[in-house]
Write an enzyme that holds these catalytic residues in place. Structure first.
Site, PDB file in Angstrom:
ATOM      1  N   GLY A   1       1.721   4.555   3.716  1.00 49.14           N
ATOM      2  CA  GLY A   1       2.632   3.658   2.991  1.00 49.14           C
ATOM      3  C   GLY A   1       3.633   4.436   2.153  1.00 49.14           C
ATOM      4  O   GLY A   1       4.825   4.136   2.127  1.00 49.14           O
TER       5      GLY A   1
ATOM      6  N   SER B   1      -4.530  -0.421  14.354  1.00 48.37           N
ATOM      7  CA  SER B   1      -5.228   0.829  14.658  1.00 48.37           C
ATOM      8  C   SER B   1      -5.922   0.691  16.007  1.00 48.37           C
ATOM      9  O   SER B   1      -6.371  -0.407  16.378  1.00 48.37           O
ATOM     10  CB  SER B   1      -6.276   1.101  13.577  1.00 48.37           C
ATOM     11  OG  SER B   1      -7.187   2.078  14.019  1.00 48.37           O
TER      12      SER B   1
ATOM     13  N   GLY C   1      -0.727   7.904   1.222  1.00 51.43           N
ATOM     14  CA  GLY C   1      -0.858   7.967   2.676  1.00 51.43           C
ATOM     15  C   GLY C   1       0.365   7.499   3.440  1.00 51.43           C
ATOM     16  O   GLY C   1       1.502   7.852   3.143  1.00 51.43           O
TER      17      GLY C   1
ATOM     18  N   GLY D   1       0.843  -1.207   0.000  1.00 53.82           N
ATOM     19  CA  GLY D   1       0.000   0.000   0.000  1.00 53.82           C
ATOM     20  C   GLY D   1       0.869   1.245   0.000  1.00 53.82           C
ATOM     21  O   GLY D   1       0.611   2.208   0.734  1.00 53.82           O
ATOM     22  N   ALA D   2       1.892   1.245  -0.861  1.00 53.90           N
ATOM     23  CA  ALA D   2       2.892   2.328  -0.830  1.00 53.90           C
ATOM     24  C   ALA D   2       2.572   3.462  -1.799  1.00 53.90           C
ATOM     25  O   ALA D   2       3.385   4.368  -1.971  1.00 53.90           O
ATOM     26  CB  ALA D   2       4.274   1.753  -1.138  1.00 53.90           C
TER      27      ALA D   2
ATOM     28  N   TYR E   1     -14.019  -2.916   9.689  1.00 52.21           N
ATOM     29  CA  TYR E   1     -12.676  -2.323   9.800  1.00 52.21           C
ATOM     30  C   TYR E   1     -12.073  -2.630  11.177  1.00 52.21           C
ATOM     31  O   TYR E   1     -10.924  -3.065  11.285  1.00 52.21           O
ATOM     32  CB  TYR E   1     -12.758  -0.815   9.561  1.00 52.21           C
ATOM     33  CG  TYR E   1     -11.418  -0.122   9.607  1.00 52.21           C
ATOM     34  CD1 TYR E   1     -10.528  -0.209   8.536  1.00 52.21           C
ATOM     35  CD2 TYR E   1     -11.022   0.617  10.727  1.00 52.21           C
ATOM     36  CE1 TYR E   1      -9.283   0.422   8.581  1.00 52.21           C
ATOM     37  CE2 TYR E   1      -9.791   1.246  10.777  1.00 52.21           C
ATOM     38  CZ  TYR E   1      -8.933   1.154   9.697  1.00 52.21           C
ATOM     39  OH  TYR E   1      -7.695   1.775   9.740  1.00 52.21           O
TER      40      TYR E   1
HETATM   41  N1  LIG Z   1      -5.434   7.159   8.304  1.00 49.12           N
HETATM   42  C1  LIG Z   1      -5.608   6.830   9.583  1.00 49.12           C
HETATM   43  O1  LIG Z   1      -6.057   7.647  10.409  1.00 49.12           O
HETATM   44  C2  LIG Z   1      -5.214   5.448  10.053  1.00 49.12           C
HETATM   45  C3  LIG Z   1      -5.321   5.187  11.425  1.00 49.12           C
HETATM   46  C4  LIG Z   1      -4.978   3.937  11.899  1.00 49.12           C
HETATM   47  C5  LIG Z   1      -4.528   2.982  11.026  1.00 49.12           C
HETATM   48  N2  LIG Z   1      -4.436   3.242   9.690  1.00 49.12           N
HETATM   49  C6  LIG Z   1      -3.941   2.181   8.811  1.00 49.12           C
HETATM   50  O2  LIG Z   1      -2.883   2.661   8.034  1.00 49.12           O
HETATM   51  C7  LIG Z   1      -2.762   1.880   6.831  1.00 49.12           C
HETATM   52  C8  LIG Z   1      -2.603   2.801   5.631  1.00 49.12           C
HETATM   53  O3  LIG Z   1      -3.791   3.548   5.467  1.00 49.12           O
HETATM   54  P1  LIG Z   1      -3.812   5.084   5.041  1.00 49.12           P
HETATM   55  O4  LIG Z   1      -4.561   5.821   6.077  1.00 49.12           O
HETATM   56  O5  LIG Z   1      -2.458   5.530   4.644  1.00 49.12           O
HETATM   57  O6  LIG Z   1      -4.788   5.023   3.778  1.00 49.12           O
HETATM   58  P2  LIG Z   1      -4.533   5.195   2.206  1.00 49.12           P
HETATM   59  O7  LIG Z   1      -3.874   6.483   1.911  1.00 49.12           O
HETATM   60  O8  LIG Z   1      -5.835   4.902   1.559  1.00 49.12           O
HETATM   61  O9  LIG Z   1      -3.484   4.053   1.894  1.00 49.12           O
HETATM   62  C9  LIG Z   1      -3.847   2.705   1.814  1.00 49.12           C
HETATM   63  C10 LIG Z   1      -2.949   2.034   0.812  1.00 49.12           C
HETATM   64  O10 LIG Z   1      -3.359   0.681   0.673  1.00 49.12           O
HETATM   65  C11 LIG Z   1      -3.612   0.432  -0.703  1.00 49.12           C
HETATM   66  N3  LIG Z   1      -4.613  -0.597  -0.924  1.00 49.12           N
HETATM   67  C12 LIG Z   1      -5.900  -0.615  -0.514  1.00 49.12           C
HETATM   68  N4  LIG Z   1      -6.515  -1.701  -0.980  1.00 49.12           N
HETATM   69  C13 LIG Z   1      -5.584  -2.405  -1.697  1.00 49.12           C
HETATM   70  C14 LIG Z   1      -5.605  -3.596  -2.441  1.00 49.12           C
HETATM   71  N5  LIG Z   1      -6.711  -4.335  -2.556  1.00 49.12           N
HETATM   72  N6  LIG Z   1      -4.482  -3.982  -3.066  1.00 49.12           N
HETATM   73  C15 LIG Z   1      -3.355  -3.253  -2.997  1.00 49.12           C
HETATM   74  N7  LIG Z   1      -3.267  -2.101  -2.307  1.00 49.12           N
HETATM   75  C16 LIG Z   1      -4.379  -1.676  -1.677  1.00 49.12           C
HETATM   76  C17 LIG Z   1      -4.064   1.763  -1.246  1.00 49.12           C
HETATM   77  O11 LIG Z   1      -3.993   1.770  -2.660  1.00 49.12           O
HETATM   78  P3  LIG Z   1      -4.933   2.785  -3.518  1.00 49.12           P
HETATM   79  O12 LIG Z   1      -4.222   4.092  -3.413  1.00 49.12           O
HETATM   80  O13 LIG Z   1      -4.923   2.182  -4.876  1.00 49.12           O
HETATM   81  O14 LIG Z   1      -6.262   2.804  -2.850  1.00 49.12           O
HETATM   82  C18 LIG Z   1      -3.058   2.676  -0.574  1.00 49.12           C
HETATM   83  O15 LIG Z   1      -1.814   2.639  -1.213  1.00 49.12           O
HETATM   84  C19 LIG Z   1      -4.015   1.008   6.778  1.00 49.12           C
HETATM   85  O16 LIG Z   1      -3.691  -0.298   7.204  1.00 49.12           O
HETATM   86  C20 LIG Z   1      -4.944   1.663   7.795  1.00 49.12           C
HETATM   87  O17 LIG Z   1      -5.845   0.745   8.353  1.00 49.12           O
HETATM   88  C21 LIG Z   1      -4.770   4.475   9.194  1.00 49.12           C
END
Ligand SMILES: NC(=O)c1ccc[n+]([C@@H]2O[C@H](COP(=O)([O-])OP(=O)(O)OC[C@H]3O[C@@H](n4cnc5c(N)ncnc54)[C@H](OP(=O)(O)O)[C@@H]3O)[C@@H](O)[C@H]2O)c1
Length: 288
Positions: A16, A139, A14, A10-11, A165
């Protein structure tokens, strides 16, 4: 991190992307995984704007499809016999219950099973360096569920985006702790991270307008992704955490997770279910 190989799922956006950027900045070779090749190209270009000599590779994979995870893992293994850091970060949030091509509920598949399967497939390559680290992005949302819904893991009877989630994030902790207990190699560590509330688009991608609005309001009080990625980068790079394993980190400090996350019976049950769903015989044996 010069000479080290790091895999970040997921790089493309966000947390990643920030993790990949930071690891590359510190000199690591970074393999960026994402499902969209165009986004992968842009992700690498943006890192090279800051560090022109960054050692990067993008590999496309839908983390919700097991055949694709197996294919990307074999591509990685063919090229990188040693992996120093695996950051299981890809995550998703769905308002509606969607089954993927494997017939599995998408959030459970991407947020938990993909971590479980990719770690198994790359495990032999993590055995080679003397200090290898697995980092699972969890999370504090996991506090919102009292336990895994084993009677209906895919929430077919009572789906709700928040519940799905939160359950997947509880699974991240149960997996982290169970992997720590079972792994035969002391020099491989596994920890879980709570990045905090971070201003990313996770709540805007597969959600209803109401959930999008709620996420826009909620994330406005969050931190920027560079700040949110600090703890996962710390776990990937710091000498201070060398050898530390089986912990939940927040703000670069270990902390307690929910009571349900320490349920060893539930962790063992989830392990066996995940093993069956991924078709794995022996988790620590290559090719099985
Ligand atoms: N944001 C928060 O407040 C928060 C808080 C706690 C934990 N987290 C955790 O942090 C991690 C990263 O999330 P983020 O907040 O940075 O969100 P994000 O910006 O949406 O990043 C998520 C990444 O995962 C990829 N992804 C999603 N579904 C996928 C799939 N089926 N195959 C391959 N890649 C996929 C996305 O690709 P696309 O760009 O193509 O969608 C994106 O690169 C997650 O595990 C999330 O649960 C986030």
């Amino acid at each position: 991190m010069i000479g080290k190989v790091c895999v970040v799922t997921g790089a493309t956006s966000g947390l990643g992307w920030e993790t990949a950027r930071s690891l590359a900045h510190k000199g690591a070779t970074v393999i960026l995984l994402g499902r969209n090749a165009d986004k992968g190209k842009v992700a690498m270009e943006k890192i090279r704007e800051i560090k022109p000599d960054a050692r990067l590779e993008f590999l496309p994979v839908d983390m919700g499809t097991q055949a694709q995870i197996r294919k990307v893992a074999s591509d990685i293994k063919a090229k990188y016999p040693m992996i120093d850091v695996l950051v299981n970060n890809a995550g998703t949030w769905h308002s509606q219950r969607i089954l993927n091509g494997d017939g599995l509920e998408t959030v459970f598949a991407v947020n938990h099973l993909a971590y479980f399967l990719l770690t198994h497939l790359l495990y032999p390559n993590l055995q080679r360096p003397e200090d290898a680290r697995i980092i699972n992005i969890g999370s504090d949302s996991h506090f919102q569920v009292k336990g895994m819904h084993f009677a209906d893991l895919s929430l077919g009877k009572k789906y709700h985006g928040l519940r799905s989630y939160a359950q997947s994030k509880l699974a991240n902790l149960l997996f982290t702790y169970e992997l720590h207990r079972r792994k035969p190699d002391e020099h491989i560590t596994v920890n879980c991270v709570q990045p905090g509330l971070v201003k990313t688009d996770i709540g805007l991608k597969h959600t209803s307008w109401l959930h999008q609005l709620a996420w826009k309001i909620r994330r406005s009080s969050g931190v920027e992704p560079a700040e949110g990625a600090r703890t996962q980068v710390y776990l990937a790079t710091s000498e201070e955490v060398k050898g530390k394993s089986g912990l939940y980190f927040d703000d670069c400090q270990p902390k307690k997770s929910s009571r349900a996350s320490y349920d060893e019976e539930a962790a063992a049950q989830l392990w066996e279910i995940s093993r069956a769903l991924c078709g794995i015989d022996n988790y620590f044996e290559p090719g099985s």
